[in-house]
Design a protein around this motif. Structure first.
Motif, PDB file in Angstrom:
ATOM      1  N   PHE A  10     -10.698  32.992  39.777  1.00  0.00           N
ATOM      2  CA  PHE A  10     -10.233  34.212  40.420  1.00  0.00           C
ATOM      3  C   PHE A  10      -9.914  34.000  41.892  1.00  0.00           C
ATOM      4  O   PHE A  10      -8.987  34.597  42.414  1.00  0.00           O
ATOM      5  CB  PHE A  10     -11.261  35.334  40.276  1.00  0.00           C
ATOM      6  N   ALA A  11     -10.706  33.172  42.560  1.00  0.00           N
ATOM      7  CA  ALA A  11     -10.475  32.952  43.990  1.00  0.00           C
ATOM      8  C   ALA A  11     -11.047  31.602  44.413  1.00  0.00           C
ATOM      9  O   ALA A  11     -12.081  31.181  43.910  1.00  0.00           O
ATOM     10  CB  ALA A  11     -11.126  34.064  44.817  1.00  0.00           C
ATOM     11  N   ASN A  12     -10.347  30.967  45.325  1.00  0.00           N
ATOM     12  CA  ASN A  12     -10.836  29.756  45.994  1.00  0.00           C
ATOM     13  C   ASN A  12     -11.156  30.123  47.429  1.00  0.00           C
ATOM     14  O   ASN A  12     -10.309  30.672  48.136  1.00  0.00           O
ATOM     15  CB  ASN A  12      -9.785  28.647  45.985  1.00  0.00           C
ATOM     16  N   TYR A  76     -15.412  32.435  39.482  1.00  0.00           N
ATOM     17  CA  TYR A  76     -14.995  32.501  38.087  1.00  0.00           C
ATOM     18  C   TYR A  76     -15.329  33.887  37.547  1.00  0.00           C
ATOM     19  O   TYR A  76     -15.866  34.731  38.269  1.00  0.00           O
ATOM     20  CB  TYR A  76     -15.734  31.450  37.250  1.00  0.00           C
ATOM     21  N   GLU A  77     -15.041  34.101  36.274  1.00  0.00           N
ATOM     22  CA  GLU A  77     -15.301  35.406  35.665  1.00  0.00           C
ATOM     23  C   GLU A  77     -16.788  35.718  35.599  1.00  0.00           C
ATOM     24  O   GLU A  77     -17.211  36.839  35.866  1.00  0.00           O
ATOM     25  CB  GLU A  77     -14.710  35.444  34.263  1.00  0.00           C
ATOM     26  N   ASP A  78     -17.606  34.714  35.273  1.00  0.00           N
ATOM     27  CA  ASP A  78     -19.026  34.972  35.063  1.00  0.00           C
ATOM     28  C   ASP A  78     -19.953  34.319  36.083  1.00  0.00           C
ATOM     29  O   ASP A  78     -21.147  34.542  36.066  1.00  0.00           O
ATOM     30  CB  ASP A  78     -19.439  34.504  33.665  1.00  0.00           C
ATOM     31  N   LEU A  89     -24.631  21.401  45.909  1.00  0.00           N
ATOM     32  CA  LEU A  89     -23.828  22.239  45.022  1.00  0.00           C
ATOM     33  C   LEU A  89     -24.738  23.302  44.431  1.00  0.00           C
ATOM     34  O   LEU A  89     -25.842  23.001  44.002  1.00  0.00           O
ATOM     35  CB  LEU A  89     -23.231  21.410  43.887  1.00  0.00           C
ATOM     36  N   LYS A  90     -24.269  24.539  44.396  1.00  0.00           N
ATOM     37  CA  LYS A  90     -25.087  25.594  43.830  1.00  0.00           C
ATOM     38  C   LYS A  90     -24.176  26.594  43.136  1.00  0.00           C
ATOM     39  O   LYS A  90     -23.051  26.815  43.561  1.00  0.00           O
ATOM     40  CB  LYS A  90     -25.883  26.290  44.930  1.00  0.00           C
ATOM     41  N   GLN A  91     -24.678  27.188  42.066  1.00  0.00           N
ATOM     42  CA  GLN A  91     -23.911  28.225  41.396  1.00  0.00           C
ATOM     43  C   GLN A  91     -24.809  29.392  41.026  1.00  0.00           C
ATOM     44  O   GLN A  91     -25.993  29.214  40.765  1.00  0.00           O
ATOM     45  CB  GLN A  91     -23.167  27.684  40.189  1.00  0.00           C
ATOM     46  N   TRP A 136     -15.149  39.559  46.624  1.00  0.00           N
ATOM     47  CA  TRP A 136     -15.048  39.050  45.257  1.00  0.00           C
ATOM     48  C   TRP A 136     -16.416  39.014  44.601  1.00  0.00           C
ATOM     49  O   TRP A 136     -16.567  39.352  43.422  1.00  0.00           O
ATOM     50  CB  TRP A 136     -14.431  37.654  45.232  1.00  0.00           C
ATOM     51  N   PHE A 137     -17.388  38.588  45.351  1.00  0.00           N
ATOM     52  CA  PHE A 137     -18.749  38.512  44.839  1.00  0.00           C
ATOM     53  C   PHE A 137     -19.219  39.904  44.416  1.00  0.00           C
ATOM     54  O   PHE A 137     -19.730  40.082  43.307  1.00  0.00           O
ATOM     55  CB  PHE A 137     -19.656  37.940  45.927  1.00  0.00           C
ATOM     56  N   ALA A 138     -19.030  40.904  45.276  1.00  0.00           N
ATOM     57  CA  ALA A 138     -19.449  42.276  44.980  1.00  0.00           C
ATOM     58  C   ALA A 138     -18.676  42.841  43.786  1.00  0.00           C
ATOM     59  O   ALA A 138     -19.255  43.521  42.924  1.00  0.00           O
ATOM     60  CB  ALA A 138     -19.247  43.157  46.208  1.00  0.00           C
TER      61      ALA A 138
END
Length: 152
Positions: A10-12, A76-78, A89-91, A136-138
């Motif tokens: 969705f966004a970079n 991403y979507e999820d 790196l973290k997700q 985007w996060f919200a």
């Protein structure tokens, strides 16, 4: 035959150009030091300690290349990924998050479903992308909350 689902980005979120510039300068400095201590001399003039410069030079060059190739964050979507460095790196999965805080100086906070609060430090991100990232996060967390309410 197993078919993998391709994830939609969705966004970079981009890195601060200053971080890239500093990383490039550090790599160039290491390359110069390695060159003058090993490659610019005759075999009998090379000091053994010069060979230890190879490891930090390779690490700095690889990290710089990694900074150039990878964005700071990907939505991403999820889930959401932050790639601060090769070793950091973290997700986060949106299904685990309940609330997004407002942006402060260096980042914003997220509240998990169990009311645990974590502060996201956004040092190294492009300043204009801090707001984009938080929005985007919200948005994705709100969509996840709506899906959870619909499923329950």
């Amino acid at each position: 035959m197993k078919i993998e689902k391709e994830e939609i980005v969705f966004a970079n979120i981009e890195r601060n150009p200053l971080v890239l510039l500093i990383s490039l300068l550090i790599s160039a400095g290491f390359i110069y030091l390695t060159y003058i201590s090993i490659f610019n001399k005759e075999a009998f003039e090379v000091k053994p300690m010069g060979f230890f410069l190879f490891v930090p030079t390779l690490f700095a060059c690889f990290q710089t290349l990694w900074f150039i190739v990878n964005p700071y964050g990907i939505v991403y979507e999820d889930r959401f990924e932050i790639k601060k460095s090769f070793f950091n790196l973290k997700q986060w999965y949106f299904i685990d998050i309940k609330k997004i805080g407002s942006i402060k100086n260096t980042g914003f906070s997220i509240t998990y479903n169990d009311n645990e609060v974590e502060r996201l430090n956004l040092i190294g991100i492009k300043p204009a992308h801090k707001i984009i990232m938080q929005q985007w996060f919200a948005k994705q967390v709100d969509l996840s909350l709506q899906k959870r309410l619909a499923n329950s």
